[in-house]
Design a protein around this motif. Structure first.
Motif, mmCIF file in Angstrom:
data_model
loop_
_atom_site.group_PDB
_atom_site.id
_atom_site.type_symbol
_atom_site.label_atom_id
_atom_site.label_comp_id
_atom_site.label_asym_id
_atom_site.label_seq_id
_atom_site.Cartn_x
_atom_site.Cartn_y
_atom_site.Cartn_z
ATOM 1 N N ARG A 130 0.498 -0.958 0.139
ATOM 2 C CA ARG A 130 0.387 0.302 -0.247
ATOM 3 C C ARG A 130 1.122 0.928 -0.123
ATOM 4 N NH1 ARG A 130 -4.274 -0.969 4.631
ATOM 5 N NH2 ARG A 130 -2.295 -0.963 5.814
ATOM 6 N N VAL A 131 0.614 2.298 -0.662
ATOM 7 C CA VAL A 131 1.165 3.573 -0.970
ATOM 8 C C VAL A 131 0.368 4.363 -0.867
ATOM 9 C CG1 VAL A 131 3.399 2.504 -2.229
ATOM 10 C CG2 VAL A 131 1.661 3.193 -3.357
ATOM 11 N N ILE A 132 1.128 5.141 -0.878
ATOM 12 C CA ILE A 132 0.840 6.568 -0.681
ATOM 13 C C ILE A 132 1.117 7.360 -2.220
ATOM 14 C CG2 ILE A 132 0.133 9.463 0.458
ATOM 15 C CD1 ILE A 132 -1.231 7.311 1.208
ATOM 16 N N LEU A 133 -0.017 8.251 -2.862
ATOM 17 C CA LEU A 133 1.301 8.957 -3.882
ATOM 18 C C LEU A 133 0.248 10.075 -4.301
ATOM 19 C CD1 LEU A 133 2.216 8.829 -6.805
ATOM 20 C CD2 LEU A 133 0.262 8.238 -7.682
ATOM 21 N N LYS A 134 1.164 11.639 -4.139
ATOM 22 C CA LYS A 134 0.857 12.687 -4.062
ATOM 23 C C LYS A 134 1.643 13.754 -4.641
ATOM 24 C CE LYS A 134 2.124 12.777 0.578
ATOM 25 N NZ LYS A 134 1.902 13.026 2.117
ATOM 26 N N PRO A 135 1.024 15.212 -5.463
ATOM 27 C CA PRO A 135 2.243 15.983 -5.591
ATOM 28 C C PRO A 135 2.804 16.794 -5.047
ATOM 29 C CG PRO A 135 -0.219 16.493 -6.406
ATOM 30 C CD PRO A 135 -0.053 14.899 -4.895
ATOM 31 N N ALA A 136 4.146 17.079 -5.179
ATOM 32 C CA ALA A 136 5.595 17.524 -4.194
ATOM 33 C C ALA A 136 4.390 19.653 -3.873
ATOM 34 C CB ALA A 136 6.115 17.807 -4.539
ATOM 35 N N VAL A 137 3.752 19.657 -4.906
ATOM 36 C CA VAL A 137 2.922 21.121 -4.625
ATOM 37 C C VAL A 137 1.568 20.905 -3.877
ATOM 38 C CG1 VAL A 137 2.504 23.152 -4.776
ATOM 39 C CG2 VAL A 137 4.096 22.419 -5.558
ATOM 40 N N SER A 138 1.335 20.558 -3.109
ATOM 41 C CA SER A 138 -0.041 20.541 -2.396
ATOM 42 C C SER A 138 -0.501 20.687 -1.070
ATOM 43 C CB SER A 138 -0.048 18.455 -2.740
ATOM 44 O OG SER A 138 -1.355 17.976 -2.587
ATOM 45 N N ALA A 139 -2.045 21.239 -0.888
ATOM 46 C CA ALA A 139 -2.494 21.208 0.646
ATOM 47 C C ALA A 139 -3.798 20.580 0.440
ATOM 48 C CB ALA A 139 -2.796 22.206 0.357
ATOM 49 N N SER A 140 -4.162 19.775 1.943
ATOM 50 C CA SER A 140 -5.416 19.463 2.189
ATOM 51 C C SER A 140 -5.485 18.254 1.123
ATOM 52 C CB SER A 140 -6.026 20.183 1.822
ATOM 53 O OG SER A 140 -6.563 21.919 2.604
ATOM 54 N N ALA A 141 -4.776 17.516 1.140
ATOM 55 C CA ALA A 141 -4.838 15.780 0.523
ATOM 56 C C ALA A 141 -5.030 15.966 -0.674
ATOM 57 C CB ALA A 141 -5.510 15.220 1.028
ATOM 58 N N HIS A 142 -4.920 16.932 -1.388
ATOM 59 C CA HIS A 142 -5.113 17.467 -3.145
ATOM 60 C C HIS A 142 -4.514 16.686 -3.982
ATOM 61 C CE1 HIS A 142 -5.310 19.836 -7.122
ATOM 62 N NE2 HIS A 142 -4.302 19.469 -6.627
ATOM 63 N N ALA A 143 -4.740 15.493 -4.373
ATOM 64 C CA ALA A 143 -4.736 14.974 -5.733
ATOM 65 C C ALA A 143 -3.646 13.588 -4.838
ATOM 66 C CB ALA A 143 -3.557 15.279 -6.876
ATOM 67 N N THR A 144 -3.988 13.597 -3.876
ATOM 68 C CA THR A 144 -3.750 12.640 -2.654
ATOM 69 C C THR A 144 -4.296 10.923 -2.835
ATOM 70 O OG1 THR A 144 -2.515 14.238 -1.405
ATOM 71 C CG2 THR A 144 -2.349 12.098 -0.676
ATOM 72 N N LEU A 145 -3.614 9.828 -3.321
ATOM 73 C CA LEU A 145 -4.096 9.276 -3.615
ATOM 74 C C LEU A 145 -3.986 7.089 -2.963
ATOM 75 C CD1 LEU A 145 -6.518 8.144 -5.547
ATOM 76 C CD2 LEU A 145 -4.681 7.001 -7.451
ATOM 77 N N LEU A 146 -4.368 7.040 -2.137
ATOM 78 C CA LEU A 146 -4.256 5.445 -1.694
ATOM 79 C C LEU A 146 -4.302 4.821 -2.405
ATOM 80 C CD1 LEU A 146 -3.010 3.927 0.494
ATOM 81 C CD2 LEU A 146 -5.543 3.908 1.747
ATOM 82 N N ILE A 147 -3.079 3.977 -2.874
ATOM 83 C CA ILE A 147 -3.265 2.947 -4.002
ATOM 84 C C ILE A 147 -2.665 1.147 -3.184
ATOM 85 C CG2 ILE A 147 -2.157 1.679 -6.108
ATOM 86 C CD1 ILE A 147 -1.026 5.521 -6.220
ATOM 87 N N THR A 148 -3.651 0.589 -3.352
ATOM 88 C CA THR A 148 -3.168 -0.953 -2.393
ATOM 89 C C THR A 148 -2.579 -0.993 -3.766
ATOM 90 O OG1 THR A 148 -5.304 -1.782 -3.169
ATOM 91 C CG2 THR A 148 -4.913 -1.184 -1.241
ATOM 92 N N SER A 149 -2.320 -3.051 -3.882
ATOM 93 C CA SER A 149 -2.231 -3.902 -4.640
ATOM 94 C C SER A 149 -2.703 -4.474 -5.675
ATOM 95 C CB SER A 149 -0.960 -4.711 -4.285
ATOM 96 O OG SER A 149 -1.903 -5.705 -3.520
ATOM 97 N N GLU A 150 -4.216 -4.180 -4.903
ATOM 98 C CA GLU A 150 -5.158 -4.196 -5.609
ATOM 99 C C GLU A 150 -6.111 -3.395 -6.579
ATOM 100 O OE1 GLU A 150 -5.255 -4.311 -2.762
ATOM 101 O OE2 GLU A 150 -4.943 -6.818 -2.696
ATOM 102 N N CYS A 151 -5.045 -2.272 -7.110
ATOM 103 C CA CYS A 151 -5.745 -1.189 -8.014
ATOM 104 C C CYS A 151 -4.906 0.077 -7.939
ATOM 105 C CB CYS A 151 -6.716 -0.122 -6.911
ATOM 106 S SG CYS A 151 -5.961 0.625 -5.269
#
Length: 288
Positions: A130-151
């Motif tokens: 499971r990983v978190i993917l996020k932009p380097a310029v971001s706030a309030s979890a903008h465009a932040t995604l939790l990704i699992t091996s199933e998705c």
């Protein structure tokens, strides 16, 4: 005329209820403060003696414009936090610099804009399910995604949407976010005021609430060390920490631009914040 501009965003022209607590506290100290939308074209930024950034929660959509605005304001009055801090802290690769200075951060892969990245391969290589993917310029979890091996396919699509125009961070998801949880330590003018246990982001526990807690010695020690690494002592700072599954204390974020401070949960912090602003205004008047 007014003394203090509390910089906010167009969606919160009167500030949020938490930051609005500063207005009467400053009035008690003889200072007229008012919220001002940072990118409102009609504002004369030479009027206030000081600008304190509080709720500019849209800056990540226009970072270059925000930094240009900050440079302009800093040429006309006292800007807090200062421009050198804003330039660095508005891009999350500052964490890489802190890691190079010996700070233990959440393990991170630094994905540079335009790179070709195979998400499934990276997750397999690092044994991250499971990983978190996020932009380097971001706030309030903008465009932040939790990704699992199933998705992973959805994660790869997210990466291909954002990476061509943005630097990004890829981090393992720490399960302690939902158990021992993220803990935020708040400092005003270098002094620790209070700590908060955070409800998990990304709607991972809809019933959880932020709550006031007692900071532990290791959390205080790491936070104070972080502040000594900064080029300027900030007026306000929030240190977001977490213990990983092995019990190691890690830095998640060092928030120095427009962090929420949970002032309503710690009334003494409102008073301390107002005192700190008043001291800086007094110093500025003495210099003039």
């Amino acid at each position: 005329m007014f003394d203090i501009a509390l910089a906010t965003c167009a969606s919160l022209p009167e500030l949020d209820s938490d930051n609005a607590l500063l207005i009467p506290a400053l009035a008690e100290r003889g200072l007229r403060a008012r919220p001002v939308v940072w990118n409102a074209p009609e504002v004369d930024w030479s009027q206030p003696q000081m600008t304190v950034i509080r709720a500019t929660w849209d800056y990540h959509h226009q970072r270059a414009d925000f930094l240009t605005w900050a440079e302009h304001v800093a040429s006309l009055n006292a800007l807090w936090n200062p421009l050198d801090i804003l330039r660095r802290n508005t891009h999350k690769f500052y964490l890489r610099d802190l890691e190079g200075q010996g700070i233990l951060i959440v393990p991170t892969l630094w994905l540079e804009q335009g790179a070709q990245v195979n998400l499934a391969s990276l997750m397999m290589q690092h044994n991250w399910s499971r990983v978190i993917l996020k932009p380097a310029v971001s706030a309030s979890a903008h465009a932040t995604l939790l990704i699992t091996s199933e998705c992973v396919e959805a994660g790869q699509a997210h990466l291909e949407q954002y990476l061509p125009g943005n630097d990004m961070l890829l981090q393992p998801f720490l399960s302690t976010v939902t158990s021992s949880r993220e803990r935020s330590l708040i400092f005003i003018d270098g002094v620790f005021t209070h700590a908060i246990e955070r409800a998990p982001a990304l709607n991972l526990d809809a019933s959880a609430e932020d709550r006031l807690i007692t900071a532990q010695e290791d959390e205080l020690s790491l936070s104070q060390r972080l502040l000594t690494l900064l080029p300027t002592q900030p007026l306000y700072a929030r240190v977001d920490l977490i213990h990983d599954e092995a019990g190691m204390l890690r830095l998640m974020e060092l928030e120095l631009v427009e962090p929420g401070l949970w002032l309503a949960l710690a009334p003494h912090a409102v008073e301390h914040f107002a005192d700190a602003i008043a001291r800086k205004v007094k110093v500025g008047r003495r210099v003039l």
